[in-house]
Design a protein around this motif. Structure first.
Motif, mmCIF file in Angstrom:
data_model
loop_
_atom_site.group_PDB
_atom_site.id
_atom_site.type_symbol
_atom_site.label_atom_id
_atom_site.label_comp_id
_atom_site.label_asym_id
_atom_site.label_seq_id
_atom_site.Cartn_x
_atom_site.Cartn_y
_atom_site.Cartn_z
ATOM 1 N N GLU A 158 0.857 -1.124 -0.148
ATOM 2 C CA GLU A 158 0.212 -0.046 0.159
ATOM 3 C C GLU A 158 0.902 1.285 -0.039
ATOM 4 O OE1 GLU A 158 -3.690 -1.834 2.285
ATOM 5 O OE2 GLU A 158 -2.251 -0.723 3.552
ATOM 6 N N ARG A 159 1.870 1.189 0.733
ATOM 7 C CA ARG A 159 2.910 2.227 0.864
ATOM 8 C C ARG A 159 3.629 2.556 -0.672
ATOM 9 N NH1 ARG A 159 5.439 4.726 4.827
ATOM 10 N NH2 ARG A 159 4.874 3.235 6.150
ATOM 11 N N GLU A 160 3.768 1.521 -1.168
ATOM 12 C CA GLU A 160 4.399 1.762 -2.935
ATOM 13 C C GLU A 160 3.468 2.257 -3.721
ATOM 14 O OE1 GLU A 160 6.589 -1.796 -4.775
ATOM 15 O OE2 GLU A 160 5.653 -2.926 -3.100
ATOM 16 N N VAL A 161 1.873 1.936 -3.765
ATOM 17 C CA VAL A 161 0.910 2.338 -4.433
ATOM 18 C C VAL A 161 0.714 3.817 -3.901
ATOM 19 C CG1 VAL A 161 -1.654 2.345 -4.858
ATOM 20 C CG2 VAL A 161 -0.150 0.097 -4.494
ATOM 21 N N LEU A 162 0.866 4.183 -2.851
ATOM 22 C CA LEU A 162 0.515 5.529 -2.325
ATOM 23 C C LEU A 162 1.839 6.609 -2.947
ATOM 24 C CD1 LEU A 162 -0.927 7.751 -0.616
ATOM 25 C CD2 LEU A 162 0.484 7.067 1.372
ATOM 26 N N THR A 163 2.869 5.807 -3.028
ATOM 27 C CA THR A 163 4.085 6.510 -3.634
ATOM 28 C C THR A 163 3.892 7.092 -5.104
ATOM 29 O OG1 THR A 163 5.584 5.624 -2.030
ATOM 30 C CG2 THR A 163 6.345 6.735 -3.931
ATOM 31 N N LEU A 164 3.361 5.932 -5.732
ATOM 32 C CA LEU A 164 2.970 6.198 -7.088
ATOM 33 C C LEU A 164 1.767 7.131 -7.395
ATOM 34 C CD1 LEU A 164 3.423 2.517 -8.494
ATOM 35 C CD2 LEU A 164 4.915 4.416 -8.522
ATOM 36 N N ILE A 165 0.673 7.009 -6.536
ATOM 37 C CA ILE A 165 -0.257 7.941 -6.788
ATOM 38 C C ILE A 165 0.404 9.361 -6.363
ATOM 39 C CG2 ILE A 165 -2.080 8.830 -5.312
ATOM 40 C CD1 ILE A 165 -3.064 6.133 -4.774
ATOM 41 N N ASN A 167 3.216 10.514 -7.167
ATOM 42 C CA ASN A 167 3.903 11.038 -8.224
ATOM 43 C C ASN A 167 2.911 11.082 -9.516
ATOM 44 O OD1 ASN A 167 6.792 11.253 -7.806
ATOM 45 N ND2 ASN A 167 6.394 9.165 -6.787
ATOM 46 N N GLY A 168 1.834 10.783 -9.238
ATOM 47 C CA GLY A 168 0.643 11.369 -10.158
ATOM 48 C C GLY A 168 0.416 10.240 -11.391
ATOM 49 N N LEU A 169 0.841 8.971 -10.910
ATOM 50 C CA LEU A 169 0.273 7.849 -11.768
ATOM 51 C C LEU A 169 -1.106 7.383 -11.611
ATOM 52 C CD1 LEU A 169 3.684 7.826 -11.570
ATOM 53 C CD2 LEU A 169 3.084 5.102 -11.887
ATOM 54 N N SER A 170 -1.691 7.153 -12.653
ATOM 55 C CA SER A 170 -3.289 6.514 -12.877
ATOM 56 C C SER A 170 -3.144 5.150 -12.437
ATOM 57 C CB SER A 170 -3.592 6.643 -14.180
ATOM 58 O OG SER A 170 -2.847 5.684 -14.973
ATOM 59 N N ASN A 171 -4.327 4.635 -12.026
ATOM 60 C CA ASN A 171 -4.468 3.170 -11.844
ATOM 61 C C ASN A 171 -3.815 2.283 -12.848
ATOM 62 O OD1 ASN A 171 -5.690 4.137 -9.595
ATOM 63 N ND2 ASN A 171 -7.797 3.279 -10.247
ATOM 64 N N THR A 172 -4.115 2.545 -13.957
ATOM 65 C CA THR A 172 -3.418 1.675 -15.102
ATOM 66 C C THR A 172 -2.131 1.897 -15.139
ATOM 67 O OG1 THR A 172 -5.497 2.208 -16.525
ATOM 68 C CG2 THR A 172 -3.378 1.431 -17.701
ATOM 69 N N GLU A 173 -1.503 3.016 -14.858
ATOM 70 C CA GLU A 173 0.106 3.085 -14.976
ATOM 71 C C GLU A 173 0.652 2.435 -13.449
ATOM 72 O OE1 GLU A 173 0.720 7.423 -17.051
ATOM 73 O OE2 GLU A 173 0.025 7.155 -14.839
ATOM 74 N N ILE A 174 -0.216 2.593 -12.342
ATOM 75 C CA ILE A 174 0.454 1.969 -11.279
ATOM 76 C C ILE A 174 0.120 0.114 -11.390
ATOM 77 C CG2 ILE A 174 -0.376 1.035 -8.817
ATOM 78 C CD1 ILE A 174 -1.412 4.070 -8.841
ATOM 79 N N ALA A 175 -0.611 -0.190 -12.156
ATOM 80 C CA ALA A 175 -0.769 -1.573 -12.324
ATOM 81 C C ALA A 175 0.317 -2.186 -13.343
ATOM 82 C CB ALA A 175 -2.209 -1.864 -13.199
ATOM 83 N N ALA A 176 0.916 -1.290 -14.195
ATOM 84 C CA ALA A 176 1.782 -1.476 -15.180
ATOM 85 C C ALA A 176 2.996 -1.593 -14.391
ATOM 86 C CB ALA A 176 2.057 -0.763 -16.305
ATOM 87 N N ARG A 177 3.295 -0.522 -13.577
ATOM 88 C CA ARG A 177 4.406 -0.568 -12.869
ATOM 89 C C ARG A 177 4.728 -1.572 -11.686
ATOM 90 N NH1 ARG A 177 7.392 4.122 -11.214
ATOM 91 N NH2 ARG A 177 6.718 4.938 -13.244
ATOM 92 N N LEU A 178 3.744 -2.015 -11.223
ATOM 93 C CA LEU A 178 3.716 -3.165 -9.972
ATOM 94 C C LEU A 178 3.538 -4.559 -10.430
ATOM 95 C CD1 LEU A 178 2.170 -1.155 -7.059
ATOM 96 C CD2 LEU A 178 4.447 -1.438 -7.888
ATOM 97 N N SER A 179 3.171 -4.594 -11.841
ATOM 98 C CA SER A 179 2.378 -6.015 -12.439
ATOM 99 C C SER A 179 1.776 -6.778 -11.704
ATOM 100 C CB SER A 179 4.060 -6.857 -12.433
ATOM 101 O OG SER A 179 4.911 -6.440 -12.991
ATOM 102 N N ILE A 180 0.609 -5.715 -11.378
ATOM 103 C CA ILE A 180 -0.712 -6.067 -11.005
ATOM 104 C C ILE A 180 -1.790 -5.658 -11.921
ATOM 105 C CG2 ILE A 180 0.130 -6.086 -8.752
ATOM 106 C CD1 ILE A 180 -1.302 -3.319 -8.158
ATOM 107 N N SER A 181 -3.055 -6.351 -11.841
ATOM 108 C CA SER A 181 -4.111 -6.026 -12.675
ATOM 109 C C SER A 181 -4.673 -4.400 -12.281
ATOM 110 C CB SER A 181 -5.413 -7.060 -12.350
ATOM 111 O OG SER A 181 -5.855 -6.839 -11.139
#
Length: 218
Positions: A158-165, A167-181
């Protein structure tokens, strides 16, 4: 389901461009146009749109005050603020007014259409350039940059996701960065909103900054 949209901008050409491209897009429909904030508030009440695309600077009642009145109302409309690169002083006010998204006017029209769809589902959205400016605006306010405790009560993922949020990443970009759906990314965002008692994605950006997960940049 068709997403009902109100366009609020004092420039007729801007409204015309958006209206034209929305009219050609399946699943989106313009149900009203406003040339100032007062008209936008009136249309939000009478037309019950899902999304209001709102300019910040308009004559009479500006977009920030109109956003506050719309988000405090009972209609449930989400507001996307349209801004330009010289609108830094307005960003924090729009955040406090309850805007669900911030976009810049020189974005591709397809990106704005995608943003309308995203915000209509209840997700917030920030253009990366606006995210950086919002963080900088917040950082430069006296006393606002006091670091929050590092222990936020969230998991490492969740901390990883919060960091990406942050930095302005969308859900799609977060998914790609973390290799999740994308669905999993959205679930993480929903959990963060609940755990951190955040009203929307914009507030998560500020929390990420306060926690030292992202830095204000020049």
């Amino acid at each position: 389901m068709t997403v009902r949209v109100v366009l609020a901008d004092d420039q007729p050409l801007v409204r015309a461009a958006l209206r034209m491209v929305i009219a050609e897009t399946t699943g989106l429909e313009v149900v009203g146009e406003a040339g100032n904030g007062a008209e936008a508030v009136e249309l939000a009440g009478s037309q019950r749109p899902d999304v209001v695309v709102m300019d910040i600077r308009m004559p009479g009642m500006d977009g920030i005050e109109a956003t506050r009145l719309i988000t405090e109302g009972s209609g449930g409309a989400q507001v996307i603020m349209l801004t330009t690169f010289d609108d830094d002083d307005y960003l924090y006010g729009a955040l406090r007014a309850g805007a669900a998204g911030f976009l810049v006017k020189d974005m591709a029209l397809d990106d704005i259409l995608d943003a309308i769809r995203v915000v209509a589902t209840g997700d917030g959205l920030l253009a990366p350039s606006v995210t950086r400016r919002l963080i900088r605006e917040f950082a430069e306010r006296p006393g606002s940059a006091a670091p929050a405790p590092r222990a936020l009560g969230i998991t490492d993922r969740e901390r990883e996701v919060l960091t990406l949020i942050g930095n302005g990443l969308s859900n799609t970009e977060i998914a790609a960065r973390l290799s999740i759906s994308v669905a999993t990314a959205k679930t993480y965002v929903t959990r963060l909103l609940a755990k951190l008692d955040a009203r929307d994605r914009v507030r998560l950006v500020i929390i990420a900054y306060e926690a030292g997960l992202v830095a204000a940049t020049r």
